[in-house]
Design a protein around this motif. Structure first.
Motif, short mmCIF file in Angstrom:
data_model
loop_
_atom_site.label_atom_id
_atom_site.label_comp_id
_atom_site.label_asym_id
_atom_site.label_seq_id
_atom_site.Cartn_x
_atom_site.Cartn_y
_atom_site.Cartn_z
N ALA A 17 6.13 -2.41 14.74
CA ALA A 17 5.89 -3.38 13.68
C ALA A 17 4.79 -2.95 12.74
O ALA A 17 3.73 -2.60 13.17
N LEU A 18 5.12 -2.98 11.50
CA LEU A 18 4.10 -2.82 10.46
C LEU A 18 4.58 -3.59 9.25
O LEU A 18 5.69 -3.36 8.78
N THR A 19 3.80 -4.52 8.80
CA THR A 19 4.21 -5.37 7.69
C THR A 19 3.59 -4.86 6.41
O THR A 19 2.40 -4.60 6.35
N VAL A 20 4.45 -4.69 5.42
CA VAL A 20 3.98 -4.29 4.10
C VAL A 20 4.47 -5.32 3.11
O VAL A 20 5.66 -5.69 3.13
N THR A 21 3.63 -5.84 2.28
CA THR A 21 4.04 -6.89 1.34
C THR A 21 3.88 -6.42 -0.08
O THR A 21 3.05 -5.56 -0.39
N VAL A 22 4.73 -6.98 -0.92
CA VAL A 22 4.56 -6.76 -2.36
C VAL A 22 3.69 -7.88 -2.87
O VAL A 22 3.56 -8.92 -2.22
N PRO A 23 3.09 -7.69 -4.02
CA PRO A 23 2.27 -8.79 -4.55
C PRO A 23 3.09 -10.06 -4.65
O PRO A 23 4.18 -10.08 -5.19
N SER A 24 2.57 -11.13 -4.05
CA SER A 24 3.31 -12.39 -4.06
C SER A 24 3.23 -13.04 -5.42
O SER A 24 2.31 -12.82 -6.19
N SER A 25 4.22 -13.84 -5.71
CA SER A 25 4.26 -14.56 -7.00
C SER A 25 4.53 -16.02 -6.75
O SER A 25 5.41 -16.38 -5.98
N ALA A 26 3.75 -16.84 -7.33
CA ALA A 26 3.95 -18.28 -7.16
C ALA A 26 5.28 -18.72 -7.71
O ALA A 26 5.78 -19.80 -7.40
N TRP A 27 5.88 -17.86 -8.55
CA TRP A 27 7.13 -18.25 -9.20
C TRP A 27 8.32 -17.47 -8.63
O TRP A 27 9.37 -17.38 -9.26
N ALA A 28 8.13 -16.86 -7.38
CA ALA A 28 9.24 -16.09 -6.79
C ALA A 28 10.46 -16.96 -6.62
O ALA A 28 10.37 -18.11 -6.20
N ALA A 29 11.62 -16.39 -6.94
CA ALA A 29 12.86 -17.16 -6.86
C ALA A 29 13.31 -17.27 -5.42
O ALA A 29 13.01 -16.43 -4.58
N THR A 30 14.02 -18.34 -5.09
CA THR A 30 14.58 -18.52 -3.76
C THR A 30 15.47 -17.35 -3.42
O THR A 30 16.35 -16.98 -4.20
N GLY A 31 15.25 -16.74 -2.22
CA GLY A 31 16.04 -15.58 -1.80
C GLY A 31 15.33 -14.28 -2.01
O GLY A 31 15.76 -13.24 -1.52
N ASP A 32 14.22 -14.25 -2.71
CA ASP A 32 13.47 -13.01 -2.90
C ASP A 32 12.80 -12.60 -1.59
O ASP A 32 12.29 -13.43 -0.84
N VAL A 33 12.78 -11.28 -1.31
CA VAL A 33 12.11 -10.74 -0.13
C VAL A 33 10.62 -10.63 -0.43
O VAL A 33 10.21 -9.94 -1.36
N ILE A 34 9.84 -11.33 0.37
CA ILE A 34 8.39 -11.33 0.19
C ILE A 34 7.74 -10.17 0.94
O ILE A 34 6.88 -9.47 0.41
N SER A 35 8.17 -9.96 2.18
CA SER A 35 7.63 -8.87 3.00
C SER A 35 8.64 -8.51 4.08
O SER A 35 9.54 -9.29 4.39
N ILE A 36 8.50 -7.30 4.60
CA ILE A 36 9.36 -6.87 5.71
C ILE A 36 8.49 -6.24 6.80
O ILE A 36 7.36 -5.81 6.55
N GLU A 37 9.02 -6.21 8.00
CA GLU A 37 8.31 -5.58 9.11
C GLU A 37 9.29 -4.88 10.03
O GLU A 37 10.40 -5.35 10.25
N ILE A 38 8.87 -3.72 10.51
CA ILE A 38 9.63 -2.99 11.53
C ILE A 38 9.03 -3.42 12.85
O ILE A 38 7.85 -3.16 13.13
N THR A 39 9.77 -4.11 13.65
CA THR A 39 9.22 -4.74 14.85
C THR A 39 8.67 -3.72 15.84
O THR A 39 9.28 -2.72 16.12
N GLY A 40 7.42 -3.94 16.33
CA GLY A 40 6.88 -3.14 17.43
C GLY A 40 5.49 -2.61 17.28
O GLY A 40 4.65 -2.84 18.12
N GLY A 41 5.17 -1.89 16.25
CA GLY A 41 3.85 -1.31 16.09
C GLY A 41 3.84 -0.29 14.97
O GLY A 41 4.88 0.05 14.41
N SER A 42 2.68 0.20 14.65
CA SER A 42 2.54 1.12 13.53
C SER A 42 2.83 2.56 13.91
O SER A 42 2.91 3.42 13.04
N SER A 43 2.96 2.84 15.21
CA SER A 43 3.27 4.20 15.66
C SER A 43 4.16 4.15 16.89
O SER A 43 4.20 3.16 17.61
N GLN A 44 4.87 5.24 17.10
CA GLN A 44 5.81 5.31 18.22
C GLN A 44 5.85 6.74 18.75
O GLN A 44 5.83 7.70 17.99
N LYS A 45 5.88 6.88 20.08
CA LYS A 45 6.01 8.18 20.71
C LYS A 45 7.44 8.37 21.20
O LYS A 45 8.03 7.47 21.78
#
Length: 368
Positions: A17-45
């Motif tokens: 998991a690592l969450t990266v967000t784009v600058p949020s907007s108070a006027w974001a339209a319904t259905g817009d992706v605010i942020s995504i995360e890859i579940t688990g951690g920032s590194s993997q062996k």
């Protein structure tokens, strides 16, 4: 804009998991992706040859819960020689490091993947268990050996499971529940180690044969141990019982076999399921031969001579046994013998023999 429907794809295997967000907007339209995360951690062996599938969850405008957007992700890798990625399926190609990037509607998340050499072997210690029902033991220590020969302790990274309910896993331990056989399986990534476990019933009696024995130096003899369960059934415990010697320098026990080392006597104590048995072992020297002081005798009639006979053992030890030996003459009319004293009777030839233990010695006697 209508609500977005995303296909559920990808296996929830290793969670990064690592969450990266784009600058949020108070006027974001319904259905817009605010942020995504890859579940688990920032590194993997990973190890060379392994594959994993990632899941990507998104925070979407207008939705209370995170949405699975794995099916709509655009994937990329910073080093395809180390790691490749296809539709969220990551494959380790060679040792090294690479960054996996997931992108949805311009929103990105990434995870660093460290790839190590391929695992050549995996080993658990102990490699097997035997438990009395109700008893428990600590889970095994696990080490891996990589293709480059490097060994690693991966005990803390193992995910354990049992093949059936004859045993259970509790607080880092395995506990026997019902008599029978069960397989303890440990997973390290895609590599599995298997440890057989025997759960036994309670032993109420243990008997050993022989309970006493006499051994010659350097000789060995196996002990037979029979255990009786609470239900009356018996089991051969000869290779399972744990023995201790009151004097290991005289006699030792390995895998149920006694070995005589030096002259003396010891008591061997065996334990199994809190049951105790003992066996007494006497290590005695082996009689090698009898020795007379002379090789032949010539006597005159009515004369006499006393011979001594010596016993020699395989240890090199010697002792005089003259008085306890059995003496005899092949021709008492020529010469008689008693307790080593030879008395010439008349002219002729005879043989004087001394017997002791399982040996004998003979000397020719001429009377003239």
């Amino acid at each position: 804009m209508s609500k977005m429907k995303w296909a559920l794809r990808g296996m929830l295997a290793l969670i990064l998991a690592l969450t990266v967000t784009v600058p949020s907007s108070a006027w974001a339209a319904t259905g817009d992706v605010i942020s995504i995360e890859i579940t688990g951690g920032s590194s993997q062996k990973m190890s060379v040859g392994e594959t994993v599938s990632y899941q990507v969850m998104a925070t979407v405008e207008g939705f209370d819960n995170k949405q699975d957007v794995t099916g709509g992700v655009t994937w990329s890798t910073s080093n395809a020689k180390v790691v490749t990625v296809t539709k969220g399926k990551i494959k380790a190609i060679a040792a090294g490091e690479a960054t996996i990037i997931a992108q949805v509607s311009g929103v990105k998340a990434q995870v660093t993947v460290q790839v190590q050499d391929k695992i050549k072997s995996i080993k658990a210690s102990p490699s097997s268990y035997t438990f009395v029902k109700g008893n428990e033991g600590t889970l095994p220590k696990v080490t891996i050996t990589r293709a480059n020969g490097k060994e690693e302790d991966v005990t803390s990274d193992i995910v354990w499971a049992v093949s059936n309910n004859l045993a259970v896993l509790e607080n880092g331990k395995i506990k026997g529940v019902t008599p029978g056989r069960v397989l303890l399986q440990g997973k390290y990534g895609s590599t599995t180690v298997k440890v057989p476990v025997a759960v036994t019933d309670i032993i109420t009696k243990v008997e050993v044969t022989p309970a006493t024995m006499e051994l010659s130096l350097k000789k060995s003899k196996a002990l037979k141990v029979i255990g009786t369960y609470s239900n009356g059934k018996t089991v051969n415990l000869s290779k399972s019982i744990v023995w201790t010697s009151s004097n290991p320098s005289v006699a030792s026990v390995k895998n149920g076999t006694v070995k005589a080392l030096t002259e003396g006597q010891v008591t061997l104590t065996g334990t199994y399921q809190n049951q105790t048995v003992t066996a007494v072992v006497s290590v005695v020297p082996t009689l090698k031969k009898l020795i007379l002081g002379q090789k032949s005798l010539v006597l005159s009639p009515q004369s006499s001579i006393t011979l001594g006979v010596m016993a020699q053992y395989d240890t090199g030890k010697t002792t005089m046994v003259t008085s306890s030996a059995v003496w005899s003459s092949s021709k008492p009319s020529v010469a008689t013998v008693a307790n080593g004293k030879i008395v010439a009777v008349s002219k002729g030839k005879t043989s004087i023999t001394a017997k002791w233990g399982n040996k004998k010695v003979t000397i020719p006697v001429t009377v003239k």
